[in-house]
Design an enzyme around this catalytic site. Structure first.
Site, mmCIF file in Angstrom:
data_model
loop_
_atom_site.group_PDB
_atom_site.id
_atom_site.type_symbol
_atom_site.label_atom_id
_atom_site.label_comp_id
_atom_site.label_asym_id
_atom_site.label_seq_id
_atom_site.Cartn_x
_atom_site.Cartn_y
_atom_site.Cartn_z
ATOM 1 N N GLY A 49 105.534 64.554 1.171
ATOM 2 C CA GLY A 49 106.236 63.933 0.058
ATOM 3 C C GLY A 49 105.310 62.996 -0.681
ATOM 4 O O GLY A 49 104.357 62.461 -0.096
ATOM 5 N N GLN A 54 102.921 56.173 -6.312
ATOM 6 C CA GLN A 54 101.771 56.306 -5.408
ATOM 7 C C GLN A 54 100.525 56.824 -6.124
ATOM 8 O O GLN A 54 99.422 56.688 -5.616
ATOM 9 C CB GLN A 54 102.106 57.250 -4.241
ATOM 10 N N LEU A 99 101.390 58.360 2.741
ATOM 11 C CA LEU A 99 100.034 58.603 2.222
ATOM 12 C C LEU A 99 99.420 57.326 1.653
ATOM 13 O O LEU A 99 98.201 57.236 1.532
ATOM 14 C CB LEU A 99 100.064 59.706 1.153
ATOM 15 N N HIS A 140 112.779 58.325 2.019
ATOM 16 C CA HIS A 140 111.503 57.592 2.006
ATOM 17 C C HIS A 140 110.909 57.601 0.588
ATOM 18 O O HIS A 140 110.450 56.570 0.089
ATOM 19 C CB HIS A 140 110.559 58.277 3.011
ATOM 20 N N HIS A 144 110.323 54.599 -2.517
ATOM 21 C CA HIS A 144 109.099 54.316 -3.291
ATOM 22 C C HIS A 144 109.438 53.993 -4.751
ATOM 23 O O HIS A 144 108.807 53.133 -5.372
ATOM 24 C CB HIS A 144 108.154 55.521 -3.282
HETATM 25 NI NI NI Z 1 105.364 57.105 1.360
#
Ligand code: NI
Length: 180
Positions: A49, A54, A99, A140, A144
């Protein structure tokens, strides 16, 4: 045919990972490109994911593919402006990673099933119920978009320990000239 570009993944701590992301106003070429790049970046990492913040884009878009078995058909999903519209009372615990927080894992408790509504790349509204790893992953990733990381569920001491490791990792990477 569109070219895909790997984008660099931000590492915690970074203020962009703590930001409430803005809704995507229209599914245009930029959004298509972003989704393609993010899927490519996620598979390359490898991960299951990835959320737009990110890669430094503060928009409500995430990609995921929780098919992990070798040889199984990939199932890439792109969720724009996703919203949890129902959560089960029953909870489950998964060992999560991220990540943006490489090589750090911890147990997080979340609803075992969620129903999510989103806009697809086709511009249409979709609703689906997720369970198992998919349910954990989608929650999750939606976190974010709200500036929340899985370590925010941990006790302060553990969270601080992981954050210190990440600060050190970023310092090392900067020294190696890989950016941060
Ligand atoms: Ni994450």
């Amino acid at each position: 045919m569109r070219l895909m570009t790997l984008r660099s993944i931000l590492i915690h701590p970074d203020p962009r990972l703590k930001t409430l992301c803005r809704p995507v106003a229209a599914v245009n070429d930029d959004i298509q490109q972003l989704a393609d790049d993010m899927l490519q970046t996620m598979y390359a990492a490898p991960g299951i994911g990835l959320a737009a913040p990110q890669v430094g884009v503060l928009s409500r878009l995430l990609v995921m593919d929780c098919v992990k078995d070798e040889g199984a058909t990939p199932d890439p999903m792109v969720l724009i402006n996703p919203e949890v519209v129902w959560s089960s009372e029953e909870m489950s615990v998964y060992e999560e990673g991220c990540l943006s927080i490489p090589d750090q894992f911890a147990d997080v408790e979340r609803p075992v099933e969620v129903r999510v509504r989103w806009t697809g790349l086709d511009g249409a509204e979709h609703t689906e119920q997720f369970d198992g790893l998919w349910a954990t992953c989608v929650q999750h990733e939606i976190d974010h978009l709200n500036g929340k990381l899985f370590i925010d569920y941990l006790k302060p001491l553990k969270r601080q320990m992981i954050t210190r490791r990440m600060v050190k990792l970023k310092r090392e990477r900067a020294r190696e000239g890989n950016g941060a």
